[in-house]
Design a protein around this motif. Structure first.
Motif, short mmCIF file in Angstrom:
data_model
loop_
_atom_site.label_atom_id
_atom_site.label_comp_id
_atom_site.label_asym_id
_atom_site.label_seq_id
_atom_site.Cartn_x
_atom_site.Cartn_y
_atom_site.Cartn_z
N THR A 163 -4.79 6.86 -2.76
CA THR A 163 -4.01 5.75 -2.22
C THR A 163 -3.79 4.71 -3.31
O THR A 163 -4.68 4.45 -4.11
N HIS B 213 -15.32 3.14 0.30
CA HIS B 213 -14.45 3.84 -0.63
C HIS B 213 -14.60 3.26 -2.03
O HIS B 213 -15.35 2.31 -2.26
N THR C 88 -0.47 8.26 -6.42
CA THR C 88 -0.32 8.83 -5.08
C THR C 88 0.03 10.31 -5.16
O THR C 88 -0.34 11.08 -4.27
N VAL D 36 -8.95 4.27 -3.99
CA VAL D 36 -7.79 3.37 -3.93
C VAL D 36 -7.57 2.79 -5.32
O VAL D 36 -8.48 2.22 -5.92
N ALA E 91 -6.27 -3.54 -0.58
CA ALA E 91 -7.07 -2.37 -0.95
C ALA E 91 -8.37 -2.28 -0.16
O ALA E 91 -9.19 -1.41 -0.43
N TRP F 249 -4.70 3.46 8.23
CA TRP F 249 -5.55 3.57 7.04
C TRP F 249 -6.42 2.32 6.89
O TRP F 249 -7.62 2.43 6.61
N VAL G 227 0.85 -1.18 0.00
CA VAL G 227 0.00 0.00 0.00
C VAL G 227 0.89 1.23 0.00
O VAL G 227 1.80 1.36 0.82
N LEU H 150 0.61 5.22 0.38
CA LEU H 150 -0.26 6.33 0.75
C LEU H 150 0.31 7.64 0.22
O LEU H 150 1.53 7.78 0.10
N VAL I 261 -12.65 1.53 -5.23
CA VAL I 261 -11.45 0.79 -5.65
C VAL I 261 -11.42 0.77 -7.18
O VAL I 261 -12.39 0.34 -7.81
#
Length: 353
Positions: free
Chosen positions: A180, A134, A175, A162, A195, A127, A13, A15, A136
């Motif tokens: 993210t 959210h 990013t 994401v 994710a 996170w 991941v 950020l 994806v």
């Protein structure tokens, strides 16, 4: 988006962050340490007559470099020593503070790298514990970028998006736009779990290949039975397969582009209006909203905003459909509305995505 099992296990991941990376911080501190060492070498070489070397009558440049290295690193073998008053003053006033600063740089570099790694691990854990509802986006090619750009223009906060893609450079670009990113193959459960797809509100499948889109859709639907899945394919014959895999809506990218080209050839102005409708904030927008209490019981054609369609019981009805003669409570309207074009829209796209 095909990757090996090893790449899937190392999904990471990433950020959004404006802080320099650990490698840049290390290189910057190494440069500072080398600069401090060179300063000591120059000072010793200029005053080399004030130093005594038990093995040589006169110090060479290599001897000065050797003395500076063992002195700044606090090794101090004692084979070269300052004997004149000037050399001892330089060692006391300049070289000793440089030695202390050199040690601070070395220790500080190690602490900063460890602190940065700990900080990133803490940010990722925080996170994962907080992200939910959210969006994806699997695949950050041309279609994925356009999807993210549209979400941002429609008011979705960057922290609620994401992006999953196997290319680290592509994720780094995402990013930088404030969203993210997860580096990895979206067909793998472990990557999608990174994710937090099981807590996502919507999943956008924007893969370059249709077979990859099918696998991502199947895996996403297995992990999250309730999320909306919007997928794109290149060939219309794959639409049934995507729907069987769990996609709620499927867009055929190649045929949609072909239809727009045909419309442009026959009706250039109509094509311009359709393109305008697809770009949020460019002058004319299509929006979906709930029917208002004062609109219940009246025909769709009498609503103040032009009604394009009515969504009722998960069915989309044309504005002139007999079933829309009277609007009902719970209906959703797809209306056209005029907006003021955003003069910074194109600059925003170029700057971020």
């Amino acid at each position: 988006m095909e990757m090996g099992e090893g790449a899937a296990r190392t999904a990471q991941v990433m950020l959004p962050s404006r802080r320099p990376g650990p490698m840049r911080a290390v290189l910057r501190r190494v440069g500072l340490a080398v600069a401090l060492l060179l300063i000591v070498v120059v000072l010793v070489y200029v005053g080399r007559d004030g130093y005594h070397d038990g093995a040589r009558a006169r110090m060479s440049l290599l001897d000065c470099l050797y003395y500076a290295t063992v002195t700044v690193s606090t090794t101090g073998y004692g084979d070269i020593v300052p004997v004149s008053a000037g050399a001892r003053l330089v060692n006391t006033v300049i070289i000793t503070p440089v030695r202390v600063l050199f040690l601070i740089v070395l220790v500080g570099t190690t602490l900063e790298v460890l602190a940065e790694r700990t900080r990133e691990d803490w940010r990722r854990a925080r996170w994962r514990s907080r992200v939910r509802d959210h969006f994806v986006v699997a695949g950050f090619g041309t279609k994925g970028r356009s999807a993210v750009r549209t979400l941002l223009r429609n008011g979705v906060p960057p922290q609620e998006i994401v992006v999953v893609d196997p290319d680290p450079a592509v994720i780094s670009e995402a990013t930088h736009a404030g969203v993210t990113g997860v580096v990895g193959d979206a067909t793998r459960r472990s990557v999608l779990r990174q994710a937090a797809v099981e807590r996502a509100r919507e999943i956008v499948v924007a893969c370059a290949r249709d077979d990859t889109a099918v696998m991502v859709t199947l895996t996403s639907r297995e992990l999250n039975p309730d999320a909306g899945i919007q997928a794109t394919v290149r060939e219309a014959e794959n639409i049934p397969l995507l729907r069987q895999s769990g996609a709620d809506h499927v867009v055929v990218s190649s045929e949609t582009a072909g239809r727009l080209l045909g419309v442009a050839a026959l009706h250039p102005h109509l094509s311009a209006v359709m393109e305008d409708l697809l770009q949020r904030g460019s002058g004319l927008d299509l929006v979906e909203r709930e029917v208002r209490p004062d609109e219940v019981g009246i025909p769709a054609g009498t609503v103040a905003q032009p009604v394009v369609a009515v969504v009722r019981d998960d069915r989309t009805l044309a504005y002139d459909d007999p079933g829309c003669s009277v609007l009902r409570d719970g209906d959703r309207l797809i209306v056209a509305r005029s907006t003021t074009p955003d003069p910074d829209a194109d600059d925003f796209d170029d700057r971020t995505l």
